[in-house]
Write an enzyme that holds these catalytic residues in place. Structure first.
Site, short mmCIF file in Angstrom:
data_model
loop_
_atom_site.label_atom_id
_atom_site.label_comp_id
_atom_site.label_asym_id
_atom_site.label_seq_id
_atom_site.Cartn_x
_atom_site.Cartn_y
_atom_site.Cartn_z
N LYS A 1 2.50 11.43 -3.48
CA LYS A 1 1.35 10.37 -4.49
C LYS A 1 1.03 11.36 -5.20
CE LYS A 1 -1.59 6.78 -3.37
NZ LYS A 1 -1.83 5.61 -2.21
N ASP B 1 0.67 -0.70 -0.41
CA ASP B 1 0.08 0.30 -0.05
C ASP B 1 1.05 1.05 0.25
OD1 ASP B 1 -1.44 2.42 0.51
OD2 ASP B 1 -2.06 1.40 2.35
N ASP C 1 -12.52 5.16 1.64
CA ASP C 1 -11.90 5.01 1.71
C ASP C 1 -10.93 7.04 1.93
OD1 ASP C 1 -8.80 5.03 1.78
OD2 ASP C 1 -8.29 3.73 -0.31
N GLU D 1 -7.09 0.43 -4.41
CA GLU D 1 -7.52 0.34 -2.83
C GLU D 1 -7.99 -0.25 -1.69
OE1 GLU D 1 -5.68 4.30 -1.78
OE2 GLU D 1 -3.77 3.90 -2.21
#
Length: 589
Positions: free
Chosen positions: A70, A8, A170, A148
């Site tokens: 990211k 992850d 999420d 994810e």
């Protein structure tokens, strides 16, 4: 069975897991933690720090420390250090390499390379390809890129055999996704997905930090944002306050000597109290932004919230009570607490990695192999006459998928055609994200509208698109490659790999230094204990010499690990070896 890992790669924290005994297990890193801060720093003496060491020095080295990279994946953002520009892929690769090395140590497998890496469901083609490139630079064989929320559903579905419809909400450090997933025996099918790539816990931190900045400006006439080091301290304190406010009614931000430019020319010792009510008011507009994607995902899946069997919260930001309350308001359900929001994505990725790397002996789940059916998060279109975005593949189409369409020329005797490929949901091309220009050449000269050109879009299980074109009149077929300024070329990737391998030796040396330091501390403890137990029976001269050598080593160890020079490390190693030899007779047993 082949060993593999699931990663992850998070905005704020990253996590790595593997399969042991048919169960996903989170791997503890070299620092003893189950998650790794997604932070990379470059020291002024050329060292590269990843994770906890990078965080510890961030305030004093703010302009050379990078977090939340990211958010820049697939963009033209660059980190400029000492005349060299680093892409988001290269910075991310440093985090991935650290995770890989921690996994190798845990599994005692120096050859481990197979990995599944997760991305936000709403990542586009460029962002997914950038993530895959980062894995390649880190020396990983990226088996697949998966979403994810889908990974979280895999982790949840492993122990839940009932057929059910699940919403995965999420909310991580930098991105928000919501997916509607159907779990039945042996099949995990994504029905729809929606989200926001620029919404997460980092934004909550900034709300608190901006409040602190206002207090500082009002009380001390000081613009904290103008001082990089001071602002870094405020952001760090804001994150800590956010975490504290997830469990407490108030949090105090105490920043002594924030600056030396106070009202009277003295230091600014900032103290600011924030209540949970203040915090909830600050972040309410951000939490409200998650409502529309939730409603869109339910609409695209063709179900009402009342038809959901379960709601899963994923990502550290969902620990905030106001977030959980909003989810209950939107769905009418209390979210499940059966999975760890910080670790379940890596666990799900590990399940998929195990399945893919052991295709012949894949992980047995409910009597068979897991079948994972993910979706394309955004519609794919081509710009046509008038600047219209003509859709070819609708969002939430199950992957992998292939689609072909016939195009022709708009002008007489054209020998080439430019095709602009877009991602997004807007009707006009200019309002969507262009992910590539495709130029088909060698078309036979003919009047406008006569040539027939078949263009095929193929989206693989990673959500990454490949394109080929065929002139039906001549039978000539051409492969078309996406030409994107933000993509790294093969040559650039290979150069980045070589650069990473150079610093791998540095990482290895740093690891050895940590081990030497820890062993020296352990040895001191053993010697002190032995002298306390056996001191009265020991030869006085021997005891005196051992204690003297122990004190020499103790003095070298007074420095913190990250402050040691190369000379200090040599002294520690030599002193420890000498002490071990001198005290071997009293610590052997």
């Amino acid at each position: 069975m082949a060993k593999s890992i699931g990663i992850d790669l998070g905005t704020t924290n990253s996590c790595v897991a593997t399969i042991e005994g048919d169960k996903p297990v989170v791997i503890t890193n070299a620092e003893g933690k189950r998650t790794l801060p997604s932070v990379v720093a470059f020291t002024k003496d050329g060292e590269r720090l990843v994770g906890e060491p990078a965080v510890r020095q961030a305030v004093m080295n703010a302009d050379r420390t990078f977090a939340s990279v990211k958010r820049h994946m697939g963009s033209d953002w660059r980190a400029s250090i000492d005349g060299k520009d680093f892409t988001p892929q290269e910075i991310s690769a440093m985090i991935l390499r650290k995770l890989k090395n921690d996994a190798r140590d845990y599994l005692d497998d120096e050859k481990l390379v197979d990995a599944v890496i997760t991305v936000p469901a709403y990542f586009n083609d460029m962002q997914r390809q950038a993530t895959k490139d980062a894995g390649r630079i880190a020396g990983l064989n990226v088996l697949r890129i998966i979403n994810e929320p889908t990974a979280a559903a895999l982790a949840y579905g492993l122990d839940n055999e009932m057929q059910q419809k699940v919403m995965v909400y999420d909310l991580g450090g930098g991105t928000f996704d919501v997916s509607i997933i159907d779990i039945s025996e042996g099949v995990i099918e994504v029905m729809s997905t929606s989200g926001n790539n620029h919404l997460g816990g980092d934004d909550f931190d900034e709300c608190i930090a901006n409040h602190v900045a206002q207090v500082c400006k009002s009380d001390y006439k000081f613009d904290v944002k103008s001082d990089p080091e001071a602002w870094a301290r405020v952001l760090d304190a804001a994150e800590k306050a956010k975490i504290e406010l997830s469990a407490a009614k108030k949090a105090e931000i105490n920043l002594p000597f924030l600056s030396q430019t106070g009202n009277n020319g003295g230091p600014i010792n900032l103290v600011c109290e924030i209540t949970v009510e203040d915090f909830n008011k600050m972040i309410a507009p951000l939490i409200e932004q998650t409502a529309e994607p939730v409603e869109q995902a339910l609409y695209d899946a063709g179900i009402a919230a009342s038809e959901l069997d379960q709601v899963l919260l994923v990502g550290g930001s969902t620990r905030i009570p106001a977030v959980a309350a909003k989810v209950k308001e939107l769905t009418g359900k209390d979210p499940s607490s059966s999975i760890n929001p910080d670790e379940c994505v890596a666990q799900g990725a590990a399940i998929q990695a195990n399945t893919l790397s052991n295709a012949a002996n894949s992980l047995a789940v409910r009597g068979g192999e897991i079948l994972l059916l993910d979706v394309c998060p955004l519609s794919l279109a081509i710009e046509t006459v008038g600047g219209v975005a003509t859709r070819l593949i609708e969002r939430n189409t199950t992957l992998p998928t292939t689609y072909s369409q016939i195009f022709t020329t708009a002008a007489a005797f054209q020998t080439k055609v430019e095709i602009k490929v877009l991602q997004g949901e807007r009707p006009m091309a200019a309002d969507n994200k262009m992910i590539g220009n495709f130029m088909l050449t060698g078309i036979k000269r003919a009047p406008a509208g006569v040539p027939q050109i078949e263009v095929t879009f193929d989206i693989d299980a990673n959500g990454i698109m490949n394109v080929k074109a065929k002139d039906l009149g001549t039978g000539k077929e051409q492969s078309i490659t996406i030409e994107n300024d933000q993509r790294m070329s093969d040559a650039e990737i290979e150069a980045a790999i070589r650069d990473a391998e150079t610093y791998a030796e540095q990482d290895k040396a740093r690891k050895q230094n940590w081990e030497d330091y820890a062993e020296a501390q352990s040895l001191l403890s053993q010697v002190d204990t032995a002298i306390a137990k056996k001191g009265k029976t020991m030869d006085k001269t021997e005891k005196k010499n051992i204690k003297a050598q122990a004190n020499v080593l103790r003095n070298y160890l007074r420095k913190k690990q990250d402050k040691l020079t190369d000379g200090d490390r040599v002294n520690i190693k030599d002193s420890a070896a000498k002490l071990k030899e001198m005290a071997s007779s009293i610590i052997e047993d």
